[in-house]
Enzyme design. Structure first.
Site, PDB file in Angstrom:
ATOM      1  N   LYS A   1      -1.569   4.434  -7.731  1.00  0.00           N
ATOM      2  CA  LYS A   1      -2.763   4.720  -8.014  1.00  0.00           C
ATOM      3  C   LYS A   1      -3.666   3.876  -7.128  1.00  0.00           C
ATOM      4  O   LYS A   1      -4.056   3.073  -7.343  1.00  0.00           O
ATOM      5  CB  LYS A   1      -3.125   4.623  -9.294  1.00  0.00           C
ATOM      6  CG  LYS A   1      -4.363   5.576 -10.111  1.00  0.00           C
ATOM      7  CD  LYS A   1      -4.203   5.696 -11.339  1.00  0.00           C
ATOM      8  CE  LYS A   1      -5.204   6.653 -11.927  1.00  0.00           C
ATOM      9  NZ  LYS A   1      -5.060   8.072 -11.674  1.00  0.00           N
TER      10      LYS A   1
ATOM     11  N   GLU B   1       1.079  18.069  -6.469  1.00  0.00           N
ATOM     12  CA  GLU B   1       0.006  17.940  -7.706  1.00  0.00           C
ATOM     13  C   GLU B   1      -1.373  18.299  -7.296  1.00  0.00           C
ATOM     14  O   GLU B   1      -1.492  18.695  -5.964  1.00  0.00           O
ATOM     15  CB  GLU B   1       0.056  16.571  -8.325  1.00  0.00           C
ATOM     16  CG  GLU B   1      -0.125  15.469  -7.325  1.00  0.00           C
ATOM     17  CD  GLU B   1      -0.335  14.321  -7.956  1.00  0.00           C
ATOM     18  OE1 GLU B   1      -0.823  14.078  -8.999  1.00  0.00           O
ATOM     19  OE2 GLU B   1       0.293  13.219  -7.677  1.00  0.00           O
TER      20      GLU B   1
HETATM   21  C1  LIG Z   1      -4.533   9.390 -12.468  1.00  0.00           C
HETATM   22  C2  LIG Z   1      -3.876  10.424 -11.707  1.00  0.00           C
HETATM   23  C3  LIG Z   1      -3.164  11.449 -12.511  1.00  0.00           C
HETATM   24  C4  LIG Z   1      -3.143  11.500 -13.931  1.00  0.00           C
HETATM   25  O1  LIG Z   1      -2.450  10.413 -14.539  1.00  0.00           O
HETATM   26  P1  LIG Z   1      -2.905  10.054 -16.093  1.00  0.00           P
HETATM   27  O2  LIG Z   1      -1.998   8.696 -16.201  1.00  0.00           O
HETATM   28  O3  LIG Z   1      -2.384  11.057 -17.103  1.00  0.00           O
HETATM   29  O4  LIG Z   1      -4.485   9.630 -16.216  1.00  0.00           O
HETATM   30  C5  LIG Z   1      -2.495  12.500 -11.736  1.00  0.00           C
HETATM   31  N1  LIG Z   1      -2.458  12.392 -10.683  1.00  0.00           N
HETATM   32  C6  LIG Z   1      -2.997  11.548  -9.849  1.00  0.00           C
HETATM   33  C7  LIG Z   1      -2.956  11.623  -8.337  1.00  0.00           C
HETATM   34  C8  LIG Z   1      -3.837  10.467 -10.246  1.00  0.00           C
HETATM   35  O5  LIG Z   1      -4.261   9.405  -9.593  1.00  0.00           O
END
Ligand SMILES: *Cc1c(COP(=O)(O)O)cnc(C)c1O
Length: 342
Positions: A184, A220
């Site tokens: 992240k 995603e």
């Molecule tokens: C934060 C995020 C998610 C979702 O993650 P959670 O932990 O469920 O909030 C999915 N994909 C990306 C690219 C993200 O940055």
């Protein structure tokens, strides 16, 4: 400061300054004890590593009020672990996982009047983040960092019911093979802005990104993982090393198997099989699940049988079970719900 003037039901997803935030500084090879502070401004060198080379990572989770009236956070240990993994990939010092959870709890406690009441649909969104702050001009990691956590109340994600969205298969890539898609990091978002603005201009809610290597497999969206439901009620999620491991998605897969007795599969999902699925949803902290009604692949429309009016039946069951667990209406697995003491 009180919360009397906040109209919880009509709050959007925006930033609102709350009373306290947590900050810890890393210098000379170690983290200080950290503290809750009032000042929401950050002063740094014009040459700070984060400003020049984007050395920054973040997390996102929510605090909310359960049916019983407890203030809780959902699985913060997994955010701590994921942030540690992000830090390692970005050559940043790991903020200790136990201290991460303590900082999150301290911020919620210090801003308790901003935690929305049960039933409002609103939550107190928590944003832990870390960045390199000392001046760096030759390309290398910073030697000084700040770890921070702020909070901001956010409104219900779905006002007046969850309406299925329309997404497009994007011609842009989100993450390179062997790149940083699994962590992240702010940089993954910076490079997705052009793609999301152009998707919105063309009338789509989100981008479906494919694997950058072959452009045949589903990865995603910019900020949420996919769940698909097969016609025989199997729950499928794409497997790839460049997908961000969503805590919501991992929790939903567990709920599907252990609470609903559904078969689950984490496997490669090819674009060519999208039209075989019965339901599709996006999962992340903000919405838990957003139903997808239609995917447009270069003019070819893939319309799920669940339609454009409602969540599909299995998606809905998953949504209701996980939100039931979060809100304390359904017994949670050990450790999922972490209470903030008064
Ligand atoms: C934060 C995020 C998610 C979702 O993650 P959670 O932990 O469920 O909030 C999915 N994909 C990306 C690219 C993200 O940055």
């Amino acid at each position: 400061m009180g919360n009397q003037n906040i109209d919880w039901g009509n709050l959007g997803f925006g930033y609102m300054k709350t009373d306290k935030r947590f900050v810890s500084e890393y210098k000379n090879g170690e983290w200080d004890n950290g503290a809750l502070i009032d000042d929401d401004m950050i002063t740094m060198s014009e040459c700070a590593c984060v400003l020049q080379y984007a050395q920054t990572i973040f997390e996102g989770l929510k605090a909310y009020t359960t049916e019983k009236g407890d203030t809780v956070v959902f699985r913060p240990d997994l955010n701590a672990e994921r942030m540690a993994n992000s830090a390692k990939r970005m050559e940043m010092p790991v903020y200790p996982e136990d201290k991460f959870v303590e900082a999150v709890k301290a911020v919620v406690k210090a801003n308790k009047s901003f935690v929305p009441p049960y039933g409002s649909g609103a939550t107190l969104y928590l944003r832990p983040y870390m960045f390199g702050i000392n001046p760096v001009i030759g390309v290398k990691p910073a030697s000084e960092y700040q770890f921070r956590v702020f909070s901001t109340p956010v409104g219900p994600y779905f006002k007046g019911g969850a309406k299925p969205i329309t997404i497009r298969v994007s011609d842009f890539d989100r993450a390179a093979p062997h790149g940083t898609g699994h962590i992240k990091a702010g940089l993954n978002y910076a490079m997705s802005l052009y793609a999301i603005v152009s998707a919105h201009k063309e009338g789509y809610d989100e981008n479906m990104y494919l694997d950058a290597g072959t452009r045949t497999k589903v990865e995603e969206t910019g900020g949420a993982n996919f769940l698909f439901i097969t016609k025989d009620n199997k729950v499928v999620t794409p497997k790839s090393d460049s997908i961000l491991p969503s805590i919501t998605r991992r929790s939903l897969m567990y709920v599907a198997k252990e609470y609903l007795g559904l078969e689950t599969e984490e496997r490669e999902v090819s674009v060519s099989e999208l039209s075989d699925f019965a339901e599709c949803g996006l999962c992340g902290t903000a919405a838990v699940i957003s139903p997808v009604g239609k995917i447009v692949d270069h003019g070819k429309e893939i319309c799920f049988p669940s339609g454009m009016d409602d969540m599909g039946p299995v998606t809905k069951k998953l949504y209701e079970t996980l939100t039931g667990i979060q809100m304390g209406r359904i017994d949670a697995p050990e450790g999922w719900i972490v209470k903030i003491d008064d």
